[in-house]
Design a protein around this motif. Structure first.
Motif, PDB file in Angstrom:
ATOM      1  N   GLY A  12      16.347  64.016  41.627  1.00 47.29           N
ATOM      2  CA  GLY A  12      15.836  64.242  42.973  1.00 47.29           C
ATOM      3  C   GLY A  12      14.667  63.350  43.334  1.00 47.29           C
ATOM      4  N   ASP A  13      14.697  62.100  42.932  1.00 47.74           N
ATOM      5  CA  ASP A  13      13.627  61.160  43.219  1.00 47.74           C
ATOM      6  C   ASP A  13      13.453  61.009  44.723  1.00 47.74           C
ATOM      7  OD1 ASP A  13      11.818  59.107  43.328  1.00 47.74           O
ATOM      8  OD2 ASP A  13      13.005  57.706  42.157  1.00 47.74           O
ATOM      9  N   SER A  14      12.250  61.335  45.220  1.00 43.67           N
ATOM     10  CA  SER A  14      12.004  61.268  46.662  1.00 43.67           C
ATOM     11  C   SER A  14      11.761  59.845  47.139  1.00 43.67           C
ATOM     12  CB  SER A  14      10.814  62.155  47.028  1.00 43.67           C
ATOM     13  OG  SER A  14       9.636  61.656  46.426  1.00 43.67           O
ATOM     14  N   SER A  15      11.711  58.898  46.207  1.00 46.88           N
ATOM     15  CA  SER A  15      11.513  57.502  46.600  1.00 46.88           C
ATOM     16  C   SER A  15      12.649  56.653  46.034  1.00 46.88           C
ATOM     17  CB  SER A  15      10.155  56.990  46.111  1.00 46.88           C
ATOM     18  OG  SER A  15      10.090  57.077  44.703  1.00 46.88           O
ATOM     19  N   ALA A  16      13.883  57.040  46.358  1.00 41.60           N
ATOM     20  CA  ALA A  16      15.069  56.371  45.852  1.00 41.60           C
ATOM     21  C   ALA A  16      15.782  55.619  46.967  1.00 41.60           C
ATOM     22  CB  ALA A  16      16.009  57.399  45.238  1.00 41.60           C
ATOM     23  N   ALA A  17      16.500  54.565  46.571  1.00 41.53           N
ATOM     24  CA  ALA A  17      17.291  53.801  47.532  1.00 41.53           C
ATOM     25  C   ALA A  17      18.408  53.068  46.799  1.00 41.53           C
ATOM     26  CB  ALA A  17      16.413  52.807  48.286  1.00 41.53           C
ATOM     27  N   ALA A  18      19.449  52.717  47.559  1.00 48.83           N
ATOM     28  CA  ALA A  18      20.567  51.952  47.018  1.00 48.83           C
ATOM     29  C   ALA A  18      21.115  51.046  48.105  1.00 48.83           C
ATOM     30  CB  ALA A  18      21.660  52.877  46.503  1.00 48.83           C
ATOM     31  N   TYR A  19      21.516  49.845  47.689  1.00 49.64           N
ATOM     32  CA  TYR A  19      22.240  48.944  48.574  1.00 49.64           C
ATOM     33  C   TYR A  19      23.706  49.340  48.497  1.00 49.64           C
ATOM     34  CZ  TYR A  19      17.976  46.232  48.325  1.00 49.64           C
ATOM     35  OH  TYR A  19      16.662  45.835  48.392  1.00 49.64           O
ATOM     36  N   VAL A  20      24.358  49.407  49.648  1.00 52.78           N
ATOM     37  CA  VAL A  20      25.747  49.841  49.715  1.00 52.78           C
ATOM     38  C   VAL A  20      26.583  48.673  50.240  1.00 52.78           C
ATOM     39  CG1 VAL A  20      27.351  51.533  50.672  1.00 52.78           C
ATOM     40  CG2 VAL A  20      24.972  52.207  50.195  1.00 52.78           C
ATOM     41  N   PHE A  21      27.660  48.375  49.515  1.00 49.50           N
ATOM     42  CA  PHE A  21      28.551  47.281  49.874  1.00 49.50           C
ATOM     43  C   PHE A  21      29.980  47.788  49.934  1.00 49.50           C
ATOM     44  CE2 PHE A  21      24.969  45.420  47.695  1.00 49.50           C
ATOM     45  CZ  PHE A  21      24.662  44.315  48.459  1.00 49.50           C
ATOM     46  N   ARG A  22      30.760  47.200  50.818  1.00 47.28           N
ATOM     47  CA  ARG A  22      32.208  47.422  50.860  1.00 47.28           C
ATOM     48  C   ARG A  22      32.820  46.194  50.205  1.00 47.28           C
ATOM     49  NH1 ARG A  22      35.024  51.808  50.637  1.00 47.28           N
ATOM     50  NH2 ARG A  22      37.056  51.589  51.587  1.00 47.28           N
ATOM     51  N   VAL A  23      33.595  46.401  49.156  1.00 46.49           N
ATOM     52  CA  VAL A  23      34.121  45.315  48.343  1.00 46.49           C
ATOM     53  C   VAL A  23      35.639  45.407  48.285  1.00 46.49           C
ATOM     54  CG1 VAL A  23      34.121  44.321  46.010  1.00 46.49           C
ATOM     55  CG2 VAL A  23      32.003  45.259  46.955  1.00 46.49           C
ATOM     56  N   THR A  24      36.300  44.266  48.476  1.00 47.82           N
ATOM     57  CA  THR A  24      37.738  44.192  48.282  1.00 47.82           C
ATOM     58  C   THR A  24      37.986  43.536  46.931  1.00 47.82           C
ATOM     59  OG1 THR A  24      38.134  43.974  50.658  1.00 47.82           O
ATOM     60  CG2 THR A  24      39.931  43.320  49.190  1.00 47.82           C
ATOM     61  N   VAL A  25      38.619  44.284  46.030  1.00 52.42           N
ATOM     62  CA  VAL A  25      38.913  43.767  44.694  1.00 52.42           C
ATOM     63  C   VAL A  25      40.390  43.429  44.592  1.00 52.42           C
ATOM     64  CG1 VAL A  25      37.023  45.054  43.619  1.00 52.42           C
ATOM     65  CG2 VAL A  25      39.283  46.059  43.703  1.00 52.42           C
ATOM     66  N   ARG A  26      40.675  42.513  43.680  1.00 47.49           N
ATOM     67  CA  ARG A  26      42.055  42.076  43.445  1.00 47.49           C
ATOM     68  C   ARG A  26      42.380  42.295  41.977  1.00 47.49           C
ATOM     69  NH1 ARG A  26      45.725  39.435  45.945  1.00 47.49           N
ATOM     70  NH2 ARG A  26      44.333  38.781  47.623  1.00 47.49           N
ATOM     71  N   LEU A  27      43.488  42.993  41.763  1.00 43.15           N
ATOM     72  CA  LEU A  27      43.956  43.198  40.399  1.00 43.15           C
ATOM     73  C   LEU A  27      44.970  42.118  40.070  1.00 43.15           C
ATOM     74  CD1 LEU A  27      44.483  47.062  40.487  1.00 43.15           C
ATOM     75  CD2 LEU A  27      42.498  45.794  39.661  1.00 43.15           C
ATOM     76  N   GLY A  28      44.784  41.480  38.948  1.00 41.24           N
ATOM     77  CA  GLY A  28      45.699  40.438  38.490  1.00 41.24           C
ATOM     78  C   GLY A  28      45.936  40.608  37.004  1.00 41.24           C
ATOM     79  N   PRO A  29      46.830  41.526  36.641  1.00 41.79           N
ATOM     80  CA  PRO A  29      47.062  41.782  35.222  1.00 41.79           C
ATOM     81  C   PRO A  29      47.425  40.508  34.462  1.00 41.79           C
ATOM     82  CG  PRO A  29      48.203  43.395  36.576  1.00 41.79           C
ATOM     83  CD  PRO A  29      47.689  42.322  37.493  1.00 41.79           C
ATOM     84  N   ASP A  30      46.883  40.389  33.258  1.00 45.62           N
ATOM     85  CA  ASP A  30      47.155  39.222  32.413  1.00 45.62           C
ATOM     86  C   ASP A  30      48.458  39.360  31.629  1.00 45.62           C
ATOM     87  OD1 ASP A  30      44.789  37.947  33.168  1.00 45.62           O
ATOM     88  OD2 ASP A  30      43.639  38.861  31.546  1.00 45.62           O
ATOM     89  N   GLU A  31      48.986  40.553  31.572  1.00 45.42           N
ATOM     90  CA  GLU A  31      50.186  40.840  30.789  1.00 45.42           C
ATOM     91  C   GLU A  31      51.437  40.437  31.575  1.00 45.42           C
ATOM     92  OE1 GLU A  31      52.259  42.137  27.536  1.00 45.42           O
ATOM     93  OE2 GLU A  31      50.076  42.158  27.706  1.00 45.42           O
ATOM     94  N   PRO A  32      52.306  39.584  31.008  1.00 48.17           N
ATOM     95  CA  PRO A  32      53.556  39.232  31.697  1.00 48.17           C
ATOM     96  C   PRO A  32      54.396  40.478  31.982  1.00 48.17           C
ATOM     97  CG  PRO A  32      53.190  37.802  29.805  1.00 48.17           C
ATOM     98  CD  PRO A  32      52.166  38.905  29.718  1.00 48.17           C
ATOM     99  N   GLY A  33      54.968  40.533  33.165  1.00 47.84           N
ATOM    100  CA  GLY A  33      55.817  41.646  33.550  1.00 47.84           C
ATOM    101  C   GLY A  33      55.047  42.866  34.030  1.00 47.84           C
ATOM    102  N   VAL A  34      53.731  42.719  34.193  1.00 44.30           N
ATOM    103  CA  VAL A  34      52.907  43.830  34.677  1.00 44.30           C
ATOM    104  C   VAL A  34      52.304  43.413  36.010  1.00 44.30           C
ATOM    105  CG1 VAL A  34      50.837  45.227  34.248  1.00 44.30           C
ATOM    106  CG2 VAL A  34      52.348  44.618  32.346  1.00 44.30           C
ATOM    107  N   TRP A  35      52.387  44.288  37.003  1.00 44.60           N
ATOM    108  CA  TRP A  35      51.783  44.027  38.294  1.00 44.60           C
ATOM    109  C   TRP A  35      51.250  45.319  38.876  1.00 44.60           C
ATOM    110  CZ3 TRP A  35      56.977  44.020  37.384  1.00 44.60           C
ATOM    111  CH2 TRP A  35      57.759  44.902  38.126  1.00 44.60           C
ATOM    112  N   ALA A  36      50.481  45.185  39.933  1.00 49.25           N
ATOM    113  CA  ALA A  36      49.893  46.340  40.610  1.00 49.25           C
ATOM    114  C   ALA A  36      50.252  46.281  42.080  1.00 49.25           C
ATOM    115  CB  ALA A  36      48.378  46.341  40.446  1.00 49.25           C
ATOM    116  N   GLU A  37      50.538  47.422  42.660  1.00 52.47           N
ATOM    117  CA  GLU A  37      50.796  47.529  44.099  1.00 52.47           C
ATOM    118  C   GLU A  37      50.003  48.702  44.642  1.00 52.47           C
ATOM    119  OE1 GLU A  37      54.945  47.711  45.034  1.00 52.47           O
ATOM    120  OE2 GLU A  37      55.363  45.806  44.081  1.00 52.47           O
ATOM    121  N   PRO A  38      49.140  48.512  45.555  1.00 56.50           N
ATOM    122  CA  PRO A  38      48.750  47.203  46.078  1.00 56.50           C
ATOM    123  C   PRO A  38      47.900  46.468  45.045  1.00 56.50           C
ATOM    124  CG  PRO A  38      47.331  48.887  47.006  1.00 56.50           C
ATOM    125  CD  PRO A  38      48.364  49.597  46.180  1.00 56.50           C
ATOM    126  N   ASP A  39      47.877  45.163  45.162  1.00 59.46           N
ATOM    127  CA  ASP A  39      47.086  44.390  44.202  1.00 59.46           C
ATOM    128  C   ASP A  39      45.664  44.155  44.702  1.00 59.46           C
ATOM    129  OD1 ASP A  39      47.694  42.582  46.183  1.00 59.46           O
ATOM    130  OD2 ASP A  39      48.243  40.959  44.815  1.00 59.46           O
TER     131      ASP A  39
END
Length: 136
Positions: free
Chosen positions: A9-36
């Motif tokens: 409960g720190d009364s002097s707390a703060a955080a920067y907030v970002f919206r991030v788009t990440v991309r998954l790119g599996p290294d394993e052949p024959g493996v994929w992600a949807e959505p990527d």
């Protein structure tokens, strides 16, 4: 403040907030992600004014946006361990106590921010993206 904190409960707390788009790119052949690609919210604890790292807003933001998106993508990739397509700054989520401390620290060295008031300096870097709340 965050999942990694003790929730004290720190009364002097703060955080920067970002919206991030990440991309998954599996290294394993024959493996994929949807959505990527997907969006997620990423938080970075704001360092206490006067402490190392407290000038994060000055060094990385401009008028409420990432000052150098390519740099911020690289920082996010390092922190998250995945490819990042985009990073958008959303807000500095802060308690009133932290904001008061931040304004005081900025006011102590206005020349550093090329501003005549602390509020002018904060607006220069954070735009109108300061969200004051009781709990960060």
């Amino acid at each position: 403040m965050s999942r990694g904190d003790d929730g004290g409960g720190d009364s002097s707390a703060a955080a920067y907030v970002f919206r991030v788009t990440v991309r998954l790119g599996p290294d394993e052949p024959g493996v994929w992600a949807e959505p990527d690609t997907f969006e997620t919210t990423v938080y970075r604890t704001a360092d206490s004014p006067g402490e190392p790292g407290w000038l994060y807003f000055r060094d990385n933001l401009w008028r409420g946006d990432c000052g150098d998106e390519a740099h911020m993508r690289a920082v996010a990739e390092d922190a998250l361990g995945v490819a990042v397509d985009s990073v958008d700054f959303r807000e500095l989520r802060t308690t009133q106590g932290y904001l008061d401390d931040l304004r005081a620290a900025v006011a102590d060295d206005l020349a550093e921010f090329n501003a005549s008031t602390a509020d002018q300096a904060l607006s220069k870097y954070l735009g109108s993206s300061i969200h004051v709340t009781d709990e960060v």
